[in-house]
Scaffold this motif. Structure first.
Motif, PDB file in Angstrom:
ATOM      1  N   ALA A 125      53.473  59.591 -31.500  1.00 54.73           N
ATOM      2  CA  ALA A 125      52.083  59.670 -31.037  1.00 54.73           C
ATOM      3  C   ALA A 125      51.491  61.071 -31.191  1.00 54.73           C
ATOM      4  O   ALA A 125      50.430  61.250 -31.808  1.00 54.73           O
ATOM      5  CB  ALA A 125      51.996  59.208 -29.586  1.00 54.73           C
ATOM      6  N   ASP A 126      52.163  62.081 -30.620  1.00 52.09           N
ATOM      7  CA  ASP A 126      51.595  63.429 -30.672  1.00 52.09           C
ATOM      8  C   ASP A 126      51.594  63.958 -32.106  1.00 52.09           C
ATOM      9  O   ASP A 126      50.691  64.687 -32.512  1.00 52.09           O
ATOM     10  CB  ASP A 126      52.359  64.372 -29.741  1.00 52.09           C
ATOM     11  N   LYS A 127      52.613  63.573 -32.888  1.00 54.25           N
ATOM     12  CA  LYS A 127      52.680  64.039 -34.269  1.00 54.25           C
ATOM     13  C   LYS A 127      51.562  63.433 -35.110  1.00 54.25           C
ATOM     14  O   LYS A 127      50.905  64.130 -35.894  1.00 54.25           O
ATOM     15  CB  LYS A 127      54.052  63.690 -34.866  1.00 54.25           C
ATOM     16  N   THR A 128      51.332  62.128 -34.970  1.00 49.30           N
ATOM     17  CA  THR A 128      50.287  61.468 -35.754  1.00 49.30           C
ATOM     18  C   THR A 128      48.911  62.009 -35.397  1.00 49.30           C
ATOM     19  O   THR A 128      48.076  62.251 -36.270  1.00 49.30           O
ATOM     20  CB  THR A 128      50.327  59.943 -35.530  1.00 49.30           C
ATOM     21  N   LEU A 129      48.656  62.207 -34.105  1.00 46.44           N
ATOM     22  CA  LEU A 129      47.357  62.735 -33.679  1.00 46.44           C
ATOM     23  C   LEU A 129      47.124  64.125 -34.275  1.00 46.44           C
ATOM     24  O   LEU A 129      46.045  64.409 -34.814  1.00 46.44           O
ATOM     25  CB  LEU A 129      47.295  62.795 -32.152  1.00 46.44           C
ATOM     26  N   ALA A 130      48.129  64.992 -34.195  1.00 43.59           N
ATOM     27  CA  ALA A 130      47.974  66.349 -34.720  1.00 43.59           C
ATOM     28  C   ALA A 130      47.816  66.330 -36.237  1.00 43.59           C
ATOM     29  O   ALA A 130      46.975  67.057 -36.792  1.00 43.59           O
ATOM     30  CB  ALA A 130      49.179  67.195 -34.325  1.00 43.59           C
ATOM     31  N   LEU A 131      48.602  65.516 -36.913  1.00 38.82           N
ATOM     32  CA  LEU A 131      48.514  65.449 -38.375  1.00 38.82           C
ATOM     33  C   LEU A 131      47.169  64.873 -38.816  1.00 38.82           C
ATOM     34  O   LEU A 131      46.601  65.311 -39.826  1.00 38.82           O
ATOM     35  CB  LEU A 131      49.666  64.605 -38.930  1.00 38.82           C
ATOM     36  N   LEU A 132      46.645  63.910 -38.068  1.00 34.22           N
ATOM     37  CA  LEU A 132      45.317  63.362 -38.366  1.00 34.22           C
ATOM     38  C   LEU A 132      44.265  64.470 -38.330  1.00 34.22           C
ATOM     39  O   LEU A 132      43.466  64.618 -39.269  1.00 34.22           O
ATOM     40  CB  LEU A 132      44.967  62.271 -37.352  1.00 34.22           C
ATOM     41  N   PHE A 133      44.264  65.269 -37.268  1.00 35.53           N
ATOM     42  CA  PHE A 133      43.281  66.336 -37.150  1.00 35.53           C
ATOM     43  C   PHE A 133      43.509  67.416 -38.201  1.00 35.53           C
ATOM     44  O   PHE A 133      42.543  67.977 -38.730  1.00 35.53           O
ATOM     45  CB  PHE A 133      43.305  66.932 -35.744  1.00 35.53           C
ATOM     46  N   LYS A 134      44.764  67.714 -38.512  1.00 31.09           N
ATOM     47  CA  LYS A 134      45.011  68.720 -39.543  1.00 31.09           C
ATOM     48  C   LYS A 134      44.435  68.275 -40.879  1.00 31.09           C
ATOM     49  O   LYS A 134      43.768  69.053 -41.569  1.00 31.09           O
ATOM     50  CB  LYS A 134      46.500  69.007 -39.694  1.00 31.09           C
ATOM     51  N   HIS A 135      44.682  67.040 -41.263  1.00 34.05           N
ATOM     52  CA  HIS A 135      44.156  66.547 -42.538  1.00 34.05           C
ATOM     53  C   HIS A 135      42.624  66.574 -42.546  1.00 34.05           C
ATOM     54  O   HIS A 135      42.010  66.964 -43.555  1.00 34.05           O
ATOM     55  CB  HIS A 135      44.642  65.124 -42.799  1.00 34.05           C
ATOM     56  N   LEU A 136      42.006  66.176 -41.452  1.00 32.84           N
ATOM     57  CA  LEU A 136      40.543  66.132 -41.414  1.00 32.84           C
ATOM     58  C   LEU A 136      39.952  67.546 -41.412  1.00 32.84           C
ATOM     59  O   LEU A 136      38.925  67.793 -42.044  1.00 32.84           O
ATOM     60  CB  LEU A 136      40.070  65.346 -40.192  1.00 32.84           C
ATOM     61  N   VAL A 137      40.605  68.470 -40.708  1.00 30.93           N
ATOM     62  CA  VAL A 137      40.127  69.861 -40.727  1.00 30.93           C
ATOM     63  C   VAL A 137      40.286  70.446 -42.130  1.00 30.93           C
ATOM     64  O   VAL A 137      39.416  71.183 -42.611  1.00 30.93           O
ATOM     65  CB  VAL A 137      40.894  70.707 -39.690  1.00 30.93           C
ATOM     66  N   ASP A 138      41.384  70.098 -42.805  1.00 34.95           N
ATOM     67  CA  ASP A 138      41.624  70.595 -44.162  1.00 34.95           C
ATOM     68  C   ASP A 138      40.696  69.950 -45.190  1.00 34.95           C
ATOM     69  O   ASP A 138      40.553  70.460 -46.305  1.00 34.95           O
ATOM     70  CB  ASP A 138      43.074  70.346 -44.577  1.00 34.95           C
ATOM     71  N   PRO A 142      37.053  68.917 -44.806  1.00 33.29           N
ATOM     72  CA  PRO A 142      35.851  68.832 -43.963  1.00 33.29           C
ATOM     73  C   PRO A 142      34.865  67.754 -44.394  1.00 33.29           C
ATOM     74  O   PRO A 142      34.155  67.197 -43.552  1.00 33.29           O
ATOM     75  CB  PRO A 142      35.236  70.229 -44.071  1.00 33.29           C
ATOM     76  N   GLU A 143      34.832  67.448 -45.702  1.00 32.17           N
ATOM     77  CA  GLU A 143      33.897  66.403 -46.140  1.00 32.17           C
ATOM     78  C   GLU A 143      34.330  65.045 -45.595  1.00 32.17           C
ATOM     79  O   GLU A 143      33.488  64.213 -45.206  1.00 32.17           O
ATOM     80  CB  GLU A 143      33.806  66.378 -47.679  1.00 32.17           C
ATOM     81  N   GLN A 197      32.301  71.722 -35.100  1.00 34.47           N
ATOM     82  CA  GLN A 197      32.749  72.859 -35.915  1.00 34.47           C
ATOM     83  C   GLN A 197      34.238  73.158 -35.676  1.00 34.47           C
ATOM     84  O   GLN A 197      34.636  74.319 -35.517  1.00 34.47           O
ATOM     85  CB  GLN A 197      31.905  74.103 -35.598  1.00 34.47           C
ATOM     86  N   VAL A 198      35.043  72.118 -35.635  1.00 31.30           N
ATOM     87  CA  VAL A 198      36.474  72.299 -35.394  1.00 31.30           C
ATOM     88  C   VAL A 198      37.122  72.917 -36.628  1.00 31.30           C
ATOM     89  O   VAL A 198      36.818  72.553 -37.761  1.00 31.30           O
ATOM     90  CB  VAL A 198      37.138  70.953 -35.023  1.00 31.30           C
ATOM     91  N   ARG A 199      37.995  73.898 -36.413  1.00 29.14           N
ATOM     92  CA  ARG A 199      38.620  74.633 -37.510  1.00 29.14           C
ATOM     93  C   ARG A 199      39.941  75.215 -37.009  1.00 29.14           C
ATOM     94  O   ARG A 199      40.182  75.287 -35.798  1.00 29.14           O
ATOM     95  CB  ARG A 199      37.716  75.757 -38.028  1.00 29.14           C
TER      96      ARG A 199
END
Length: 297
Positions: free
Chosen positions: A114-127, A129-130, A252-254
């Motif tokens: 759970a925590d890994k998927t959530l963090a990886l989801l946000f990392k991919h989306l931050v990386d 931005p479009e 503006q998450v980064r």
């Protein structure tokens, strides 16, 4: 904030304790014991010191759970532990040891990814931005973003299996009884299965988002067929729900300037931390509505 350690890990444990019906005021102790058990299960090699620590965690967790199990046998409720305590097959109920083993299995299976998927989801989306902007504009794309995260960076990287009989694979004989490590992480990047497999793309046509949380999923993050993870639908509902709540609150998450990204783990793998800067959404800024049908097909 550190999305892994400040939010993701406590979130995963709290949700699982809710399902089990355990007291959340004990979450830090349970998380520490569970961490030792998870280390034992997911490590390929352990030093004697780490092995002793893991076994000690298992013993303390079992000592904590047994009185709870006995209480639920006398006074069952609507929680999962009560259901396990009252379940029977051909008139035979599970022992305390059986129920304890299942509870620990649920704790590991529900919290580790759970925590890994959530963090990886946000990392991919931050990386990307479009793609982040597209998901924010259209919440229906969130399921595709989670599915692509699971394909590109599955939190469970390998699954061990034991060969039932001698078999030849790619010219090599695997003897009966040998343990084979099935590399899910590599299979999900197979160029024969996916176009540009190293590219994160929520619009990927060869993923089949609609079936990505079923036994017919194109990726192998939840296994496949008869060996598909029974918690896949729960994982989808869990991650979709919390991501749909967080995304509208992060403007503006980064990545935090100067932060160093590092992944840890072999069996299960994910960020050691994910430091993010963002502008909190104020009441004057519109918040996208949270979908009420998350987790449904």
């Amino acid at each position: 904030m550190d999305l892994v350690n400040d939010f993701g890990k406590p979130f995963g444990v709290h949700v699982t304790l809710d399902v089990l019906g355990l007291d959340k005021k004990d979450w830090e102790r349970i998380a520490a014991w569970h961490g030792g058990v998870a280390e034992f299960i997911t490590s390929v090699a352990l030093t004697d010191e780490r092995r002793r620590h893991c076994l000690d965690c298992a013993e303390q967790l079992e000592a904590y759970l047994v009185p709870v199990i006995e209480q639920r046998r006398r006074h069952p409720g609507d929680d999962l532990i009560s259901r396990l305590c009252t379940a029977e097959f051909d008139g035979i109920a599970m022992s305390n040891r059986d129920v304890t083993a299942l509870i620990i299995n649920v704790l590991v299976a529900a919290t580790e990814p759970a925590d890994k998927t959530l963090a990886l989801l946000f990392k991919h989306l931050v990386d990307h931005p479009e793609q982040m902007a597209q998901v924010r504009r259209d919440p229906d794309l969130l399921t595709a973003a989670i599915a692509e995260t699971l394909r590109c960076t599955p939190p469970v990287q390998l699954i061990p299996r034991q060969a039932e009989k001698d078999i030849v694979v790619a010219g090599t004989t695997v003897p009966a009884g040998a343990v084979v490590f099935c590399m899910i992480g590599a299979a999900n990047r197979d160029p024969d299965a996916f176009t540009a497999p190293d590219t994160f793309d929520i619009h990927r046509p060869d993923l089949g988002t609609a079936r990505s949380f079923t036994a017919a999923a194109q990726h192998l993050a939840f296994g496949t067929g008869l060996h598909q993870c029974v918690g896949a639908a729960f994982a989808r509902a869990e991650i979709e729900t919390v991501a749909a709540m967080l995304l509208p609150l992060f403007d503006q998450v980064r990545h935090t300037p100067g932060s160093r990204y590092q992944e840890t783990g072999l069996y299960t793998r994910g960020p050691a931390s994910l430091l993010l800067d963002f502008t909190p959404v104020t009441p004057a800024m519109p918040v996208a509505p949270v979908r009420r049908d998350v987790g449904r097909d």
